[in-house]
Design an enzyme around this catalytic site. Structure first.
Site, PDB file in Angstrom:
ATOM      1  N   SER A 182      28.382  27.777  -4.718  1.00  0.00           N
ATOM      2  CA  SER A 182      29.832  27.889  -4.604  1.00  0.00           C
ATOM      3  C   SER A 182      30.309  27.568  -3.181  1.00  0.00           C
ATOM      4  O   SER A 182      30.108  26.456  -2.714  1.00  0.00           O
ATOM      5  CB  SER A 182      30.273  29.286  -5.057  1.00  0.00           C
ATOM      6  OG  SER A 182      31.669  29.371  -5.208  1.00  0.00           O
ATOM      7  N   ASP A 351      32.487  26.234 -16.130  1.00  0.00           N
ATOM      8  CA  ASP A 351      32.866  26.636 -14.774  1.00  0.00           C
ATOM      9  C   ASP A 351      34.341  26.324 -14.522  1.00  0.00           C
ATOM     10  O   ASP A 351      34.748  25.166 -14.549  1.00  0.00           O
ATOM     11  CB  ASP A 351      31.983  25.913 -13.749  1.00  0.00           C
ATOM     12  CG  ASP A 351      32.026  26.545 -12.371  1.00  0.00           C
ATOM     13  OD1 ASP A 351      33.074  27.117 -12.015  1.00  0.00           O
ATOM     14  OD2 ASP A 351      31.010  26.448 -11.653  1.00  0.00           O
ATOM     15  N   HIS A 380      30.393  29.727 -13.752  1.00  0.00           N
ATOM     16  CA  HIS A 380      30.186  29.753 -12.302  1.00  0.00           C
ATOM     17  C   HIS A 380      29.173  30.816 -11.884  1.00  0.00           C
ATOM     18  O   HIS A 380      28.308  30.555 -11.046  1.00  0.00           O
ATOM     19  CB  HIS A 380      31.528  30.007 -11.613  1.00  0.00           C
ATOM     20  CG  HIS A 380      31.538  29.644 -10.164  1.00  0.00           C
ATOM     21  ND1 HIS A 380      31.593  28.339  -9.729  1.00  0.00           N
ATOM     22  CD2 HIS A 380      31.499  30.410  -9.034  1.00  0.00           C
ATOM     23  CE1 HIS A 380      31.594  28.313  -8.402  1.00  0.00           C
ATOM     24  NE2 HIS A 380      31.540  29.552  -7.955  1.00  0.00           N
TER      25      HIS A 380
END
Length: 411
Positions: A182, A351, A380
């Protein structure tokens, strides 16, 4: 008339600010009381809490950045059943937004990437960026000073990563394999455009890679962007974004007025659906996360969403002239990432942050062709907390990392 600051209409922002203050004052109960109730043992380090009790060797290190932040770094040189004295290749783990180094060890040993890498013979190093629970010191400022929070992911890439990777390189006399998730991929991709960082890196594996955010679909985040939450917080003088604080909880509650946002399932509202997240461990996760970040960092991320750019922080025309010598902030050009840097990327169809469209744009702008793992049913958080990630993701990732063993050159 002289060339003064361009006139801006502040009325909409003031109205939104008044609206947010109204919502704060009306909050009588919260969806997020668990954030306030869950607090870690702040006196203990990450090694003492998550590694040593499970039989993994672990040492604590501190690294000072060029701009004075004191960062906490952990080293797990081998697995708990290691028989050899020699260390494997160094792997550096970089966490995402509102997370810390604990995120790599927050599931059981057989499900967490940090433990698995150590058990597979890697010399594991774990970073904790400025402002997180493990990295709250500075040579001049305290966490109560607004100057302590005057940074975004741009500084994390340019200062935190450079300092930590240089330290690992010095200690191991070897180039480092980079693994990020991320925001850790935003930092990585920005840093990989810098020659002084690339010379320290052997290869990189990016989970949910992000350099563009304009196709983000997370409803909670979209609402915060539409309300200009970042600008309101700066106007209110809130520089630290601590979602465990009373103010942080009020901010979250204030965003729950949208009928399309399910605040009883906040994780999916923020990140999208996750196929294999263990709901029964949420109370345990909240003992460690979320970590604080800065309001400036949030604003930088919101700039990416609004503008569709992968660029440095936008201070406005005059601020940009002061900081960069030009009216607009410079972009991070992905074509500056060397094609000689081996890359692996894992991303998912569910995601809502690292949207597939944006990931494909990132891939298309790179000069090299990364090895790719696409999982249609992964969200995610699945890439770091899925109960099935060991089989679905980490096997392929570790095969890529092991293919680098013996190819890394000492420095």
């Amino acid at each position: 008339m002289g060339a003064g600051r361009p006139a801006t209409n502040t009325k909409p922002l003031l109205l939104l600010l008044l609206y947010l203050l109204f919502l704060f004052s009306q909050a009588s109960s919260s969806h997020f009381e668990a954030l306030r109730k869950s607090s870690p043992n702040s006196a203990a380090g990450l090694c003492d809490l998550l590694l040593l009790p499970f039989g993994y060797p672990c040492t604590e290190h501190t690294v000072e950045t060029k701009d004075g932040f004191i960062l906490s770094v952990q080293n797990i040189p081998s697995g708990k059943n290691a028989l050899r004295d020699t260390r494997g290749p160094p792997v550096y783990l970089q966490h995402g937004l509102f997370q810390g180094g604990d995120t790599w060890f927050i599931n059981p040993c057989e499900q967490s990437l940090g433990y698995l890498l150590a058990d597979n013979g890697f010399d594991v190093w774990v970073g904790n960026v400025r402002g997180t629970r493990w990295s709250k010191n500075h040579t001049s400022f305290s966490v109560h000073d607004k100057e302590f929070w005057d940074w975004s992911w741009q500084e994390l890439a340019q200062y935190d990563l450079l300092a930590i990777l240089s330290y690992i390189n010095l200690k191991t006399q070897s180039k480092v394999i980079y693994v990020g998730h991320s925001q850790g991929t935003i930092m990585g991709l920005a840093a990989f455009t810098l020659p002084e960082v690339v010379e320290l890196i052997d290869s990189a594996a990016l989970l949910c890679p992000i350099s563009y955010l304009n196709h983000l679909t997370a409803r909670f985040v979209r609402r915060a962007v539409a309300l200009h939450l970042d600008q309101m917080l700066q106007t209110m003088g809130i520089h630290q974004l601590n979602l465990r604080s009373n103010t942080g909880i009020q901010i979250l509650d204030s965003l729950c007025g949208d009928e399309y946002i399910d605040c009883n399932n906040m994780l999916s509202s923020i990140t999208g659906s996750n196929c294999c997240f263990n709901e029964s461990r949420v109370e345990y996760y909240l003992e460690y996360e979320p970590h604080p970040s800065s309001t400036k960092n949030l604003r930088h991320l919101f700039q990416m969403i609004r503008k569709g750019t992968f660029a440095k922080y936008d201070y406005g025309f005059w601020g940009n002239l002061q900081h960069y010598g030009k009216l607009h902030p410079p972009s991070f050009d992905l074509k500056d990432v060397p094609d000689s840097l081996p890359l692996w990327m894992g991303y998912g169809g569910l995601d809502a942050l690292a949207d597939v469209t944006d990931v494909k744009r990132t891939i298309s702008e790179l000069r090299s062709e990364p090895q790719l793992l696409y999982l249609d049913n992964y969200g995610h958080i699945d890439f770091i907390m899925s109960t099935k990630a060991s089989a679905d993701v980490y096997g392929d990732l570790i095969r890529f990392l092991k293919s680098r063993v013996g190819t890394s050159s000492s420095s």
